[in-house]
Design an enzyme around this catalytic site. Structure first.
Site, PDB file in Angstrom:
ATOM      1  N   GLY A 185       0.830  -1.191   0.000  1.00  0.00           N
ATOM      2  CA  GLY A 185       0.000   0.000   0.000  1.00  0.00           C
ATOM      3  C   GLY A 185       0.866   1.242   0.000  1.00  0.00           C
ATOM      4  O   GLY A 185       2.055   1.191   0.339  1.00  0.00           O
ATOM      5  N   GLN A 234       2.825   9.924   1.210  1.00  0.00           N
ATOM      6  CA  GLN A 234       4.117   9.247   1.082  1.00  0.00           C
ATOM      7  C   GLN A 234       4.831   9.601  -0.210  1.00  0.00           C
ATOM      8  O   GLN A 234       6.044   9.417  -0.311  1.00  0.00           O
ATOM      9  CB  GLN A 234       3.941   7.733   1.183  1.00  0.00           C
ATOM     10  CG  GLN A 234       3.533   7.277   2.572  1.00  0.00           C
ATOM     11  CD  GLN A 234       3.412   5.785   2.632  1.00  0.00           C
ATOM     12  OE1 GLN A 234       2.383   5.225   2.264  1.00  0.00           O
ATOM     13  NE2 GLN A 234       4.481   5.135   3.062  1.00  0.00           N
ATOM     14  N   CYS A 277       6.827  -0.015   6.835  1.00  0.00           N
ATOM     15  CA  CYS A 277       6.287   1.181   6.200  1.00  0.00           C
ATOM     16  C   CYS A 277       7.335   1.693   5.222  1.00  0.00           C
ATOM     17  O   CYS A 277       8.522   1.797   5.566  1.00  0.00           O
ATOM     18  CB  CYS A 277       5.970   2.248   7.248  1.00  0.00           C
ATOM     19  SG  CYS A 277       5.316   3.771   6.554  1.00  0.00           S
ATOM     20  N   LEU A 278       6.902   2.034   4.021  1.00  0.00           N
ATOM     21  CA  LEU A 278       7.833   2.529   3.013  1.00  0.00           C
ATOM     22  C   LEU A 278       8.422   3.884   3.396  1.00  0.00           C
ATOM     23  O   LEU A 278       9.434   4.291   2.835  1.00  0.00           O
ATOM     24  CB  LEU A 278       7.149   2.595   1.649  1.00  0.00           C
ATOM     25  CG  LEU A 278       6.679   1.242   1.108  1.00  0.00           C
ATOM     26  CD1 LEU A 278       5.910   1.430  -0.196  1.00  0.00           C
ATOM     27  CD2 LEU A 278       7.852   0.295   0.913  1.00  0.00           C
ATOM     28  N   HIS A 287      -3.426   0.960   8.209  1.00  0.00           N
ATOM     29  CA  HIS A 287      -2.102   1.568   8.077  1.00  0.00           C
ATOM     30  C   HIS A 287      -2.147   2.750   7.105  1.00  0.00           C
ATOM     31  O   HIS A 287      -1.680   3.846   7.415  1.00  0.00           O
ATOM     32  CB  HIS A 287      -1.108   0.504   7.598  1.00  0.00           C
ATOM     33  CG  HIS A 287       0.276   0.993   7.411  1.00  0.00           C
ATOM     34  ND1 HIS A 287       1.305   0.629   8.248  1.00  0.00           N
ATOM     35  CD2 HIS A 287       0.838   1.808   6.480  1.00  0.00           C
ATOM     36  CE1 HIS A 287       2.431   1.208   7.834  1.00  0.00           C
ATOM     37  NE2 HIS A 287       2.164   1.936   6.760  1.00  0.00           N
ATOM     38  N   GLU A 288      -2.713   2.512   5.922  1.00  0.00           N
ATOM     39  CA  GLU A 288      -2.751   3.571   4.907  1.00  0.00           C
ATOM     40  C   GLU A 288      -3.677   4.715   5.324  1.00  0.00           C
ATOM     41  O   GLU A 288      -3.362   5.883   5.090  1.00  0.00           O
ATOM     42  CB  GLU A 288      -3.160   3.005   3.544  1.00  0.00           C
ATOM     43  CG  GLU A 288      -2.223   1.942   2.992  1.00  0.00           C
ATOM     44  CD  GLU A 288      -0.758   2.349   2.952  1.00  0.00           C
ATOM     45  OE1 GLU A 288      -0.450   3.543   2.787  1.00  0.00           O
ATOM     46  OE2 GLU A 288       0.098   1.456   3.093  1.00  0.00           O
ATOM     47  N   HIS A 341      -2.002   7.239   7.476  1.00  0.00           N
ATOM     48  CA  HIS A 341      -1.181   8.213   6.735  1.00  0.00           C
ATOM     49  C   HIS A 341      -1.992   9.451   6.364  1.00  0.00           C
ATOM     50  O   HIS A 341      -1.463  10.566   6.359  1.00  0.00           O
ATOM     51  CB  HIS A 341      -0.604   7.592   5.461  1.00  0.00           C
ATOM     52  CG  HIS A 341       0.621   6.772   5.665  1.00  0.00           C
ATOM     53  ND1 HIS A 341       1.804   7.302   6.132  1.00  0.00           N
ATOM     54  CD2 HIS A 341       0.850   5.450   5.455  1.00  0.00           C
ATOM     55  CE1 HIS A 341       2.712   6.344   6.207  1.00  0.00           C
ATOM     56  NE2 HIS A 341       2.164   5.212   5.799  1.00  0.00           N
TER      57      HIS A 341
END
Length: 191
Positions: A46, A51, A102-103, A144-145, A148
């Site tokens: 995701g 991000q 997490c990216l 999670h997304e 953000h």
């Protein structure tokens, strides 16, 4: 389509609530396609608008479940209900089953308790409404997304001792300041 640079923790857009998407146009559809390509290149499951430096309420997801069903798409202006609520148990976190990455904190993984289920209502990149009832990892991805979009990284939710470990990892990598990013397929994620 293009692979986009992914912002690393410390970039202000990651720590600021995102704004509603107001135009469902070709630019939005291109952004979604680029975000999916970036997710694949990272590789990730995701990626949220903040991000990639876009402070808008959208995220993409791309995950294949145990049943080999591919869940792939975009959630624009999502609303997320957690079902059931996060357990109040004091059970220790399972570092295998409850760890996330997490990216925007590349290369780091820490366990975090999430709700088992979630109901996502959103629009796709064409402005069509949809709803997904998710369980397990798909519910975790959505939570999670969605965080953000509210200016939260999963590290902001970590309990002791994992929160402390995340702070140390950020400091060790010299993250936590504006201007840090990495480009999947080109940069080493910790660079």
């Amino acid at each position: 389509m293009a692979v986009l640079p992914i912002r690393i923790t410390g970039e202000p857009v990651l720590h600021t609530p995102a704004e509603e998407v107001t135009e469902f146009d070709d630019a939005l559809r291109t952004l979604v396609a680029d975000m999916l390509e970036t997710t694949d290149a990272a590789p990730g499951v995701g990626l949220a608008g903040p991000q990639v430096g876009v402070g808008k309420r959208l995220f993409v997801y791309s995950w294949t479940g145990d049943d080999d069903v591919l869940w792939r798409g975009a959630a624009i202006n999502p609303v997320l209900w957690i079902t059931p609520a996060v357990p109040e148990s004091v059970d220790e976190l399972d570092e295998d089953d409850e760890s996330e990455g997490c990216l925007s904190l590349p290369g780091e993984r820490f366990p975090l308790r999430r709700a088992e289920g979630a109901l996502l209502r959103a629009f796709d990149e064409h402005g069509e409404p949809f709803e997904i009832e998710a369980h397990g990892w798909l519910a975790r991805i959505f939570q999670h997304e969605y965080d953000h979009l509210d200016g939260l990284l999963y590290a902001d939710r970590l309990s002791h001792p994992f929160g402390k470990q995340a702070v140390k990892a950020v400091k060790k990598q010299s993250w936590g300041v504006p201007g840090k990013s990495w480009l999947p397929g080109h940069d080493h994620p910790e660079g």
